[in-house]
Design a protein around this motif. Structure first.
Motif, short mmCIF file in Angstrom:
data_model
loop_
_atom_site.label_atom_id
_atom_site.label_comp_id
_atom_site.label_asym_id
_atom_site.label_seq_id
_atom_site.Cartn_x
_atom_site.Cartn_y
_atom_site.Cartn_z
N ASP A 67 0.85 -1.19 0.00
CA ASP A 67 0.00 0.00 0.00
C ASP A 67 0.89 1.24 0.00
N GLU A 68 0.85 2.02 -1.06
CA GLU A 68 1.72 3.19 -1.19
C GLU A 68 1.51 4.17 -0.05
N GLY A 69 0.26 4.36 0.36
CA GLY A 69 -0.02 5.28 1.46
C GLY A 69 0.62 4.82 2.76
N PHE A 70 0.56 3.52 3.02
CA PHE A 70 1.18 3.00 4.24
C PHE A 70 2.69 3.15 4.19
N VAL A 71 3.29 2.88 3.04
CA VAL A 71 4.75 2.98 2.91
C VAL A 71 5.20 4.41 3.21
N LYS A 72 4.49 5.39 2.70
CA LYS A 72 4.84 6.79 2.97
C LYS A 72 4.71 7.09 4.47
N LYS A 73 3.69 6.54 5.09
CA LYS A 73 3.49 6.71 6.53
C LYS A 73 4.63 6.08 7.32
N LEU A 74 5.06 4.88 6.91
CA LEU A 74 6.14 4.16 7.58
C LEU A 74 7.42 5.01 7.61
N PHE A 75 7.76 5.60 6.48
CA PHE A 75 8.99 6.38 6.41
C PHE A 75 8.83 7.73 7.11
N ALA A 76 7.64 8.31 7.05
CA ALA A 76 7.40 9.57 7.75
C ALA A 76 7.49 9.38 9.26
N LEU A 77 6.95 8.29 9.78
CA LEU A 77 7.03 8.02 11.21
C LEU A 77 8.47 7.78 11.65
N THR A 78 9.25 7.16 10.78
CA THR A 78 10.67 6.94 11.08
C THR A 78 11.39 8.26 11.24
N LEU A 79 11.18 9.19 10.31
CA LEU A 79 11.82 10.50 10.39
C LEU A 79 11.31 11.29 11.59
N GLU A 80 10.04 11.15 11.88
CA GLU A 80 9.45 11.87 13.01
C GLU A 80 10.12 11.45 14.32
N LYS A 81 10.39 10.16 14.46
CA LYS A 81 10.96 9.64 15.71
C LYS A 81 12.48 9.80 15.78
N TYR A 82 13.16 9.52 14.66
CA TYR A 82 14.62 9.46 14.71
C TYR A 82 15.33 10.56 13.92
N GLY A 83 14.60 11.25 13.05
CA GLY A 83 15.18 12.39 12.35
C GLY A 83 16.05 12.04 11.15
N LYS A 84 16.28 10.74 10.90
CA LYS A 84 17.13 10.34 9.78
C LYS A 84 16.89 8.86 9.48
N LEU A 85 17.48 8.40 8.38
CA LEU A 85 17.42 7.00 8.01
C LEU A 85 18.77 6.61 7.42
N ASP A 86 19.29 5.47 7.84
CA ASP A 86 20.59 5.01 7.35
C ASP A 86 20.49 3.72 6.53
N LEU A 87 19.46 2.91 6.80
CA LEU A 87 19.37 1.60 6.16
C LEU A 87 17.92 1.18 5.96
N LEU A 88 17.64 0.62 4.79
CA LEU A 88 16.39 -0.09 4.54
C LEU A 88 16.75 -1.53 4.21
N PHE A 89 16.17 -2.47 4.95
CA PHE A 89 16.27 -3.88 4.58
C PHE A 89 14.93 -4.29 4.01
N ASN A 90 14.86 -4.38 2.69
CA ASN A 90 13.66 -4.77 1.96
C ASN A 90 13.53 -6.29 2.04
N ASN A 91 12.86 -6.77 3.06
CA ASN A 91 12.84 -8.20 3.33
C ASN A 91 11.49 -8.86 3.10
N ALA A 92 10.41 -8.10 3.17
CA ALA A 92 9.07 -8.69 3.05
C ALA A 92 8.90 -9.44 1.74
N GLY A 93 8.29 -10.62 1.80
CA GLY A 93 8.07 -11.40 0.59
C GLY A 93 7.22 -12.62 0.86
N ILE A 94 6.71 -13.23 -0.20
CA ILE A 94 5.92 -14.45 -0.11
C ILE A 94 6.46 -15.47 -1.11
N PRO A 95 6.23 -16.76 -0.87
CA PRO A 95 6.75 -17.79 -1.79
C PRO A 95 5.97 -17.91 -3.09
#
Length: 256
Positions: A67-95
């Motif tokens: 969900d594009e809206g959720f993804v934007k929220k996820l990154f916005a909340l990260t910046l709100e709490k920590y002020g920066k981002l150093d790493l994304l581990f794109n791990n989610a997946g299904i078989p």
């Protein structure tokens, strides 16, 4: 105040698919290495269990990364709490669906691409935007590929196709990110002992190209987690484009 400063000075990572398996182990390993971790997956209760194992500052953000809206929220909340981002581990997946190529339902094929490819693109795009704008500029993305991105198993066309697409995502991100100090890695994992890769170690075993079912060698996913921590520890001017980690006796070289 000291605790707040320590949290803000620590590096920050987002880990998707962090409710179990590789994502869970990697989030915990990063946390034990001193990283702030933002963990996301659809199952809120399982994410809370992951958070209990994380000794550093942890932000739990349940939701659907397709969900594009959720993804934007996820990154916005990260910046709100920590002020920066150093790493994304794109791990989610299904078989994805199992079956001979001509039996794969279109709806399941599309779902596999949506989770394994589109979600990874959406998260990578948001991370790229942050890395490009923040000061100092730069950051790192690690995409969970698979040895299936190189050599597929029988009857897993949707999954193999999606993981081949991750190879394109990784290389395109690395190329476009080069001027901005953005490094990108694809980690190709073979036969880690998780529920996701359970067929390899099951009593029946994994289907081979000649029709046999053979139990295969597996390895502890903690080794994947420690590899993620190592890649994450590198300076952004150092890149590991492709990393393969698998059981030594796994039938990969010469498969088929």
């Amino acid at each position: 105040m000291a605790a707040t400063l320590k949290r803000l000075n620590a590096k920050t990572a987002i880990v998707t698919g962090a409710s179990s398996g590789i994502g869970q182990r990697s989030a915990v390993a990063l946390s034990k290495a001193g990283w702030n971790v933002v963990i996301s997956a659809r199952r809120a209760e399982a994410l809370e269990e992951t958070a209990k194992e994380c000794p550093s500052s942890t932000l739990v953000v349940p939701g659907d990364v397709t969900d594009e809206g959720f993804v934007k929220k996820l990154f916005a909340l990260t910046l709100e709490k920590y002020g920066k981002l150093d790493l994304l581990f794109n791990n989610a997946g299904i078989p994805g669906p199992k079956g001979v190529f001509d039996t794969i339902p279109l709806v399941e094929f599309k779902q596999t691409l949506d989770v394994n490819v589109t979600a990874s693109f959406l998260c990578a795009r948001e991370a790229f935007r942050i890395f490009k704008k923040q000061d100092p500029q730069g950051g790192r993305i690690i995409n969970n590929g698979s040895i299936a991105a190189h050599v597929p198993r029988p009857h897993t066309a949707a999954y193999a196709i999606s993981k081949h697409a991750i190879s394109g995502l990784t290389k395109a991100t690395a190329l476009d990110g080069r001027p901005f100090g953005i490094a990108c890695t694809q980690i190709d994992i073979g036969n880690a002992c998780t529920s996701f890769g359970g067929a390899a170690s099951s009593a029946q075993g994994a289907l081979q190209p000649d029709g046999r079912y053979v139990p295969e060698a597996t390895f502890d996913p903690e080794h994947v987690a420690s590899t993620i921590v190592h890649i994450a520890s590198l300076p952004n001017e150092v890149s590991m484009l492709e990393v393969n980690i698998m059981a030594t006796a796994a039938p990969y070289v010469g498969r088929g």
